[in-house]
Design an enzyme around this catalytic site. Structure first.
Site, PDB file in Angstrom:
ATOM      1  N   CYS A 121     -32.017   7.936  22.191  1.00  0.00           N
ATOM      2  CA  CYS A 121     -32.271   7.102  23.363  1.00  0.00           C
ATOM      3  C   CYS A 121     -33.754   6.761  23.457  1.00  0.00           C
ATOM      4  CB  CYS A 121     -31.803   7.799  24.635  1.00  0.00           C
ATOM      5  SG  CYS A 121     -32.938   9.055  25.245  1.00  0.00           S
ATOM      6  N   THR A 137     -35.934   7.796  25.595  1.00  0.00           N
ATOM      7  CA  THR A 137     -36.761   8.991  25.796  1.00  0.00           C
ATOM      8  C   THR A 137     -37.007   9.703  24.468  1.00  0.00           C
ATOM      9  OG1 THR A 137     -35.877   9.267  28.029  1.00  0.00           O
ATOM     10  CG2 THR A 137     -36.934  11.179  27.026  1.00  0.00           C
ATOM     11  N   HIS A 168     -39.744   7.990  22.788  1.00  0.00           N
ATOM     12  CA  HIS A 168     -41.050   8.373  23.349  1.00  0.00           C
ATOM     13  C   HIS A 168     -41.489   9.719  22.761  1.00  0.00           C
ATOM     14  CE1 HIS A 168     -41.428   5.076  26.052  1.00  0.00           C
ATOM     15  NE2 HIS A 168     -40.412   5.425  26.828  1.00  0.00           N
ATOM     16  N   CYS A 181     -31.995  24.642  45.668  1.00  0.00           N
ATOM     17  CA  CYS A 181     -33.030  23.841  46.329  1.00  0.00           C
ATOM     18  C   CYS A 181     -32.386  22.917  47.372  1.00  0.00           C
ATOM     19  CB  CYS A 181     -33.807  23.033  45.302  1.00  0.00           C
ATOM     20  SG  CYS A 181     -32.853  21.685  44.563  1.00  0.00           S
ATOM     21  N   CYS A 203     -29.939  20.355  45.734  1.00  0.00           N
ATOM     22  CA  CYS A 203     -28.692  20.989  45.300  1.00  0.00           C
ATOM     23  C   CYS A 203     -27.818  21.353  46.500  1.00  0.00           C
ATOM     24  CB  CYS A 203     -28.992  22.231  44.479  1.00  0.00           C
ATOM     25  SG  CYS A 203     -29.638  21.904  42.815  1.00  0.00           S
TER      26      CYS A 203
END
Length: 343
Positions: free
Chosen positions: A39, A41, A44, A95, A98
């Site tokens: 992909c 990413t 990158h 968190c 979540c």
């Protein structure tokens, strides 16, 4: 076959080393990896701009399919031989995000294959909560593209695109093209704005209109296409300032704009247009479990054909050629790396 793993070592380079085949923890399964997609990413990472996050040498990769090879003691619902894909999000579960049901954008989210060991290897141990089963009529090759298709499904969901509406997609790379396919699959009409002739040709071949914004007046084209209304939904998938300028110009009154792209620089935004036309702007980051299930269903039912998206298949031992084939190649959509498991 001996287990292998391809480690990204920096400077557009991979080293293929002996892989591991370890027993899964109680809440894990061990997967025999089938195919792994490359992909944006990953590209990158390949170019070295994410070395601080990835910390090479590291096994990366997250767009994958595979077969369950071993099951942990507390895992239910999965058996050896199941064909699956992985939703590569490792969330904390505690968190505020979540707790509100948004674990896909967990405050402490770790993206598997970037922040932790990924799929470019023969065997991969993952938590069973990340798995989705593939129907028999969806191949492992197609399965490796379910993850990016789930991105597109999430984008469509966030934008609330409906059948009969008209959507303009700014950017005809792989994600933009997949957004187009999901949009067409639910009954919307699509125009893609893309300078690359190869990508415009791909869009037209797969059912979308395509326009070159460098040669045509995009605003005029959209007004003509929509009979003066403007686009019901605009997807910004390119990550460039001219697209940000265009998105507020072509959206209809009370149109929705979905920000899909990651902008490396803070873009300038025409907030007056949001006030004047009562526009909406929503972000779309990754995906939820329902997006994976929708992606799988759309492929299984024949609404979307992922085969045309596969540009190249390379063996794990030749992973460098797969990455090189995608580097600066506008006609390439998805290169797959074959890691061992077959249909």
């Amino acid at each position: 076959m001996q287990a292998q793993a391809a480690q990204y070592v920096g400077n557009k380079s991979f080293e293929v080393v002996e892989g591991r085949c370890e027993a899964p923890a109680a809440d894990e399964v061990r997967l025999k990896v089938g195919y792994v997609g490359i992909c944006g990413t990953d590209m990158h990472i390949y170019h070295g701009v994410m070395d601080q996050r990835v910390k090479p040498p590291q096994v990366v990769g997250h767009e994958m399919s595979g077969v369950v090879d071993a099951v942990g003691a507390s895992v239910n619902g999965y058996s050896v031989g199941d064909r699956v894909v992985v939703r590569p999000l490792d969330y904390c579960g505690n968190c505020p995000a979540c707790n509100e049901g948004h674990s896909h954008i967990c405050h402490n989210l770790k993206f598997m294959g970037i922040d932790s060991v990924g799929a470019f290897q023969s065997y991969w141990n993952v938590k069973s909560r990340t798995l989705h089963k593939l129907p028999e009529n969806v191949s492992l090759k197609q399965g490796a593209l379910i993850e990016p298709l789930a991105v597109a499904c999430h984008d469509i969901s966030r934008a609330r695109l409906k059948a009969g509406e008209k959507a303009v997609i700014l950017g005809g790379g792989p994600i933009g093209q997949l957004v187009a396919q999901v949009a067409i699959g639910i009954g919307a009409e699509v125009m893609i704005s893309e300078p690359s002739p190869e990508r415009r040709a791909f869009a037209e071949k797969t059912g979308a209109l395509a326009i070159n914004p460098l040669e045509q007046d995009l605003k005029a084209a959209v007004e003509d296409w929509t009979r003066g209304k403007g686009a019901d939904v605009v997807f910004e998938v390119s990550g460039v300032q001219p697209a940000v300028d265009a998105m507020t110009e072509i959206a209809s009154v009370r149109g929705r704009i979905c920000m899909v792209a990651i902008h490396s620089k803070k873009p300038q935004l025409d907030l007056f247009k949001f006030f004047w036309r009562e526009l909406e702007l929503v972000g779309a980051r990754v995906y939820e479990a329902a997006d994976f299930e929708q992606a799988i269903e759309m492929v299984s039912s024949g609404k979307i054909d992922l085969v045309p998206f596969i540009s190249k298949i390379a063996q794990l031992s030749d992973i460098g050629s797969a990455f090189a084939s995608m580097d600066g190649n506008p006609s390439g959509m998805k290169a797959l790396v074959a890691c061992g498991a077959e249909d």
